[in-house]
Design a protein around this motif. Structure first.
Motif, mmCIF file in Angstrom:
data_model
loop_
_atom_site.group_PDB
_atom_site.id
_atom_site.type_symbol
_atom_site.label_atom_id
_atom_site.label_comp_id
_atom_site.label_asym_id
_atom_site.label_seq_id
_atom_site.Cartn_x
_atom_site.Cartn_y
_atom_site.Cartn_z
ATOM 1 N N ARG A 31 -5.587 -20.768 -5.302
ATOM 2 C CA ARG A 31 -5.272 -19.432 -5.808
ATOM 3 C C ARG A 31 -4.153 -19.514 -6.830
ATOM 4 O O ARG A 31 -3.143 -20.154 -6.618
ATOM 5 C CB ARG A 31 -4.837 -18.513 -4.657
ATOM 6 N N MET A 32 -4.346 -18.802 -7.952
ATOM 7 C CA MET A 32 -3.315 -18.732 -8.982
ATOM 8 C C MET A 32 -2.718 -17.322 -9.063
ATOM 9 O O MET A 32 -1.510 -17.180 -9.159
ATOM 10 C CB MET A 32 -3.887 -19.181 -10.329
ATOM 11 N N HIS A 33 -3.574 -16.297 -9.015
ATOM 12 C CA HIS A 33 -3.128 -14.901 -9.091
ATOM 13 C C HIS A 33 -4.124 -14.045 -8.331
ATOM 14 O O HIS A 33 -5.309 -14.376 -8.263
ATOM 15 C CB HIS A 33 -3.077 -14.409 -10.548
ATOM 16 N N SER A 34 -3.645 -12.926 -7.809
ATOM 17 C CA SER A 34 -4.570 -11.995 -7.153
ATOM 18 C C SER A 34 -3.990 -10.584 -7.196
ATOM 19 O O SER A 34 -2.783 -10.393 -7.361
ATOM 20 C CB SER A 34 -4.843 -12.411 -5.705
ATOM 21 N N PHE A 35 -4.890 -9.621 -7.042
ATOM 22 C CA PHE A 35 -4.485 -8.216 -6.962
ATOM 23 C C PHE A 35 -5.478 -7.509 -6.049
ATOM 24 O O PHE A 35 -6.688 -7.707 -6.171
ATOM 25 C CB PHE A 35 -4.487 -7.545 -8.339
ATOM 26 N N GLY A 36 -4.963 -6.709 -5.114
ATOM 27 C CA GLY A 36 -5.814 -5.907 -4.251
ATOM 28 C C GLY A 36 -6.136 -6.533 -2.913
ATOM 29 O O GLY A 36 -6.837 -5.937 -2.111
ATOM 30 N N ILE A 37 -5.658 -7.743 -2.672
ATOM 31 C CA ILE A 37 -5.851 -8.407 -1.382
ATOM 32 C C ILE A 37 -4.507 -8.408 -0.671
ATOM 33 O O ILE A 37 -3.501 -8.825 -1.242
ATOM 34 C CB ILE A 37 -6.387 -9.838 -1.551
ATOM 35 N N ASP A 38 -4.512 -7.924 0.568
ATOM 36 C CA ASP A 38 -3.264 -7.695 1.293
ATOM 37 C C ASP A 38 -2.459 -8.957 1.609
ATOM 38 O O ASP A 38 -1.241 -8.940 1.521
ATOM 39 C CB ASP A 38 -3.529 -6.924 2.592
ATOM 40 N N SER A 39 -3.120 -10.038 1.978
ATOM 41 C CA SER A 39 -2.353 -11.223 2.377
ATOM 42 C C SER A 39 -2.681 -12.422 1.495
ATOM 43 O O SER A 39 -3.785 -12.539 0.961
ATOM 44 C CB SER A 39 -2.630 -11.572 3.848
ATOM 45 N N LYS A 40 -1.713 -13.308 1.384
ATOM 46 C CA LYS A 40 -1.932 -14.540 0.619
ATOM 47 C C LYS A 40 -2.999 -15.400 1.286
ATOM 48 O O LYS A 40 -3.766 -16.071 0.608
ATOM 49 C CB LYS A 40 -0.627 -15.311 0.464
ATOM 50 N N ASP A 41 -3.049 -15.379 2.631
ATOM 51 C CA ASP A 41 -4.082 -16.139 3.331
ATOM 52 C C ASP A 41 -5.480 -15.664 2.937
ATOM 53 O O ASP A 41 -6.381 -16.477 2.714
ATOM 54 C CB ASP A 41 -3.907 -16.036 4.848
ATOM 55 N N ASP A 42 -5.669 -14.342 2.853
ATOM 56 C CA ASP A 42 -6.970 -13.802 2.450
ATOM 57 C C ASP A 42 -7.278 -14.152 0.994
ATOM 58 O O ASP A 42 -8.423 -14.466 0.658
ATOM 59 C CB ASP A 42 -7.012 -12.288 2.653
ATOM 60 N N ALA A 43 -6.279 -14.102 0.139
ATOM 61 C CA ALA A 43 -6.479 -14.476 -1.270
ATOM 62 C C ALA A 43 -6.802 -15.966 -1.378
ATOM 63 O O ALA A 43 -7.655 -16.365 -2.180
ATOM 64 C CB ALA A 43 -5.251 -14.118 -2.090
ATOM 65 N N ASP A 44 -6.146 -16.784 -0.563
ATOM 66 C CA ASP A 44 -6.455 -18.219 -0.542
ATOM 67 C C ASP A 44 -7.884 -18.459 -0.070
ATOM 68 O O ASP A 44 -8.599 -19.297 -0.620
ATOM 69 C CB ASP A 44 -5.475 -18.972 0.363
ATOM 70 N N GLN A 45 -8.317 -17.717 0.952
ATOM 71 C CA GLN A 45 -9.685 -17.862 1.449
ATOM 72 C C GLN A 45 -10.690 -17.420 0.383
ATOM 73 O O GLN A 45 -11.717 -18.068 0.188
ATOM 74 C CB GLN A 45 -9.893 -17.062 2.730
ATOM 75 N N ALA A 46 -10.402 -16.324 -0.314
ATOM 76 C CA ALA A 46 -11.283 -15.868 -1.397
ATOM 77 C C ALA A 46 -11.394 -16.941 -2.476
ATOM 78 O O ALA A 46 -12.479 -17.171 -3.029
ATOM 79 C CB ALA A 46 -10.778 -14.553 -1.986
ATOM 80 N N SER A 47 -10.294 -17.620 -2.768
ATOM 81 C CA SER A 47 -10.307 -18.692 -3.767
ATOM 82 C C SER A 47 -11.192 -19.847 -3.313
ATOM 83 O O SER A 47 -11.963 -20.399 -4.101
ATOM 84 C CB SER A 47 -8.881 -19.198 -4.017
ATOM 85 N N ALA A 48 -11.087 -20.208 -2.050
ATOM 86 C CA ALA A 48 -11.912 -21.298 -1.512
ATOM 87 C C ALA A 48 -13.394 -20.917 -1.525
ATOM 88 O O ALA A 48 -14.248 -21.727 -1.894
ATOM 89 C CB ALA A 48 -11.455 -21.645 -0.099
#
Length: 137
Positions: A36-53
């Protein structure tokens, strides 16, 4: 945005996308290998990391599937998946980078695709990453 950092510019563009595009819920920018480099609209960094994976895996599968059509080296343009929770769109705005949008089932597929293309053009120059060396020596 004179004097703004690349991070501030990207966060503004991502936030603007989610706020402007109907039924877009979140957007994630990651490397093609799932960082993950950047995100918007996802509550947690863990969820953003999972979305990246997940995006990285989808992109990899699409590249492999593209080879079935005789393309070489097999570069996916855009991937869309419908899951119980909504729609997932993945595209590659720059070498080494992925742009992922999470949207509701009500989203207009054509609009999301068009807006992702426009966003990708806006952020692509900020995202290109150099290829990694195969061996460190």
């Amino acid at each position: 945005m004179s004097g703004s950092s690349t991070t501030e510019i990207l966060e503004g563009l991502l936030g603007g996308f989610v706020e402007r595009v109907a039924d877009a819920q979140a957007v994630v920018v990651s490397s093609t290998d799932g960082i993950r480099m950047h995100s918007f609209g996802i509550d947690s960094k863990d969820d953003a990391d999972q979305a990246s994976a997940v995006s990285s895996g989808m992109f990899s599968l699409a590249r492999g599937a593209d080879r079935l059509f005789g393309s070489s080296p097999g570069m996916a343009r855009q991937i869309m998946a419908e899951v119980d929770g909504g729609l997932i769109f993945v595209t590659r705005p720059a070498t080494g980078a992925l742009l992922t949008v999470l949207a509701s089932h009500k989203a207009d597929l054509g609009l999301i695709g068009y807006e992702m293309n426009m966003l990708g053009q806006s952020i692509g120059s900020h995202l290109a990453t150099a290829p990694r060396n195969a061996a460190i020596g």
